[in-house]
Design an enzyme around this catalytic site. Structure first.
Site, PDB file in Angstrom:
ATOM      1  N   ASP A  45       7.084   3.586   3.300  1.00  0.00           N
ATOM      2  CA  ASP A  45       7.329   4.540   4.384  1.00  0.00           C
ATOM      3  C   ASP A  45       8.806   4.461   4.772  1.00  0.00           C
ATOM      4  OD1 ASP A  45       7.101   6.230   6.546  1.00  0.00           O
ATOM      5  OD2 ASP A  45       6.020   4.836   7.816  1.00  0.00           O
ATOM      6  N   ASP A  81       0.816  -1.211   0.000  1.00  0.00           N
ATOM      7  CA  ASP A  81       0.000   0.000   0.000  1.00  0.00           C
ATOM      8  C   ASP A  81       0.848   1.257   0.000  1.00  0.00           C
ATOM      9  OD1 ASP A  81       0.917  -0.505   2.573  1.00  0.00           O
ATOM     10  OD2 ASP A  81      -1.029  -0.361   3.544  1.00  0.00           O
ATOM     11  N   PHE A 112       0.542  10.589   8.402  1.00  0.00           N
ATOM     12  CA  PHE A 112      -0.153   9.312   8.509  1.00  0.00           C
ATOM     13  C   PHE A 112      -1.487   9.381   7.767  1.00  0.00           C
ATOM     14  CE2 PHE A 112      -2.591   5.904  10.420  1.00  0.00           C
ATOM     15  CZ  PHE A 112      -1.664   4.886  10.408  1.00  0.00           C
ATOM     16  N   ASP A 137      -4.925   1.373   7.134  1.00  0.00           N
ATOM     17  CA  ASP A 137      -5.705   1.401   8.372  1.00  0.00           C
ATOM     18  C   ASP A 137      -5.066   2.243   9.468  1.00  0.00           C
ATOM     19  OD1 ASP A 137      -3.521  -0.501   8.826  1.00  0.00           O
ATOM     20  OD2 ASP A 137      -4.548  -0.933  10.702  1.00  0.00           O
ATOM     21  N   ARG A 187      -9.942   0.981   6.443  1.00  0.00           N
ATOM     22  CA  ARG A 187      -9.431   0.395   5.192  1.00  0.00           C
ATOM     23  C   ARG A 187     -10.434   0.550   4.058  1.00  0.00           C
ATOM     24  NH1 ARG A 187      -4.798  -2.525   6.493  1.00  0.00           N
ATOM     25  NH2 ARG A 187      -4.820  -3.626   8.482  1.00  0.00           N
TER      26      ARG A 187
HETATM   27  P1  IMP Z   1       7.516   0.595   5.922  1.00  0.00           P
HETATM   28  O1  IMP Z   1       7.941  -0.804   6.227  1.00  0.00           O
HETATM   29  O2  IMP Z   1       7.875   1.545   7.048  1.00  0.00           O
HETATM   30  O3  IMP Z   1       7.902   1.126   4.574  1.00  0.00           O
HETATM   31  O4  IMP Z   1       5.956   0.666   6.009  1.00  0.00           O
HETATM   32  C1  IMP Z   1       5.159  -0.084   5.277  1.00  0.00           C
HETATM   33  C2  IMP Z   1       3.929  -0.490   6.049  1.00  0.00           C
HETATM   34  O5  IMP Z   1       3.593   0.392   7.121  1.00  0.00           O
HETATM   35  C3  IMP Z   1       2.789  -0.411   5.085  1.00  0.00           C
HETATM   36  O6  IMP Z   1       2.577  -1.678   4.529  1.00  0.00           O
HETATM   37  C4  IMP Z   1       1.634   0.043   5.922  1.00  0.00           C
HETATM   38  O7  IMP Z   1       0.912  -1.069   6.380  1.00  0.00           O
HETATM   39  C5  IMP Z   1       2.231   0.752   7.104  1.00  0.00           C
HETATM   40  N1  IMP Z   1       2.132   2.224   6.964  1.00  0.00           N
HETATM   41  C6  IMP Z   1       3.136   3.096   6.711  1.00  0.00           C
HETATM   42  N2  IMP Z   1       2.696   4.354   6.643  1.00  0.00           N
HETATM   43  C7  IMP Z   1       1.369   4.290   6.877  1.00  0.00           C
HETATM   44  C8  IMP Z   1       0.326   5.287   6.923  1.00  0.00           C
HETATM   45  O8  IMP Z   1       0.518   6.501   6.731  1.00  0.00           O
HETATM   46  N3  IMP Z   1      -0.924   4.819   7.183  1.00  0.00           N
HETATM   47  C9  IMP Z   1      -1.212   3.502   7.379  1.00  0.00           C
HETATM   48  N4  IMP Z   1      -0.271   2.550   7.335  1.00  0.00           N
HETATM   49  C10 IMP Z   1       1.002   2.934   7.081  1.00  0.00           C
HETATM   50 MG    MG Z   2      -0.978  -1.403   8.108  1.00  0.00          MG
END
Ligand code: IMP
Ligand code: MG
Length: 183
Positions: A109, A106, A158, A165, A171
């Protein structure tokens, strides 16, 4: 309107990307993927739960044979900050040996999720990993990863909706939005 429906949208402070704009972007992304992906059937791997809405809408737009697998990973454990560790929640991983994988999440981050899953796919013998995300946050990432296909670049805030979610909720909002601050 029922009281519960009111509460659902009332929690949203602002819509960041509305449904029509998402749909238009997915049309273009599907063409891009179809043109750039090597010939042959695509193996799409959808990261659950966040990517299920994005993946369902994107993959139906790709006009060629594809197989779809899902992978359940967790990195947030319910809050708004990444926990720093990526957990694989499935007992059995999809068979990826020799395959070109289109890995869909999705949002990009910190980059930890895509990095951990891509590394794991390579350990399992896949030929290549191509990554696609609906959203990419414009920030310095903990891991050096890029997505090959990005729907929208957003600021470092966020967001919820369209699969994303907060504590398991929102969602099913049809747009990407920002929640009101909880005080
Ligand atoms: P990463 O591993 O930090 O890149 O984050 C990826 C996961 O964190 C995604 O698959 C999301 O499930 C969750 N995530 C990151 N940022 C957000 C946000 O702004 N809203 C909701 N979920 C997030
Ligand atoms: Mg999530």
């Amino acid at each position: 309107m029922k009281a519960t429906e009111m509460g659902w949208r009332d929690d949203v402070e602002r819509v960041l990307i509305d449904e029509k704009i998402i749909e238009k972007r997915l049309d273009a992304m599907a063409v891009e993927i179809d043109q750039q992906f090597p010939a042959g059937p695509i193996l799409a791997i959808v990261l659950l739960k966040g990517a299920f809405v994005f993946a369902a809408d994107l993959l139906r737009r790709i006009p060629r044979p594809l197989e779809i697998e899902c992978l359940n990973v967790s990195s947030y454990h319910g809050g708004t900050e990444s926990s720093g560790s990526v957990k694989f929640l499935d007992h059995v991983l999809p068979e990826v040996r020799g395959r070109h994988v289109l890995l869909l999440d999705d949002i990009l981050d910190t980059g930890r999720t895509l990095k951990a899953v891509a590394d794991r796919m390579f350990e399992e013998g896949c030929a290549a990993v191509h990554t696609g995300v609906l959203l990419a946050k414009d920030k310095k990432r903990a891991e050096q990863v890029q997505a090959d296909y990005v729907g929208f670049e957003i600021g470092d805030e966020f967001v919820v909706g369209y699969g994303l979610d907060y504590k398991g909720r929102y969602r099913n909002l049809p747009f990407v939005g920002v929640l009101k601050p909880v005080d």
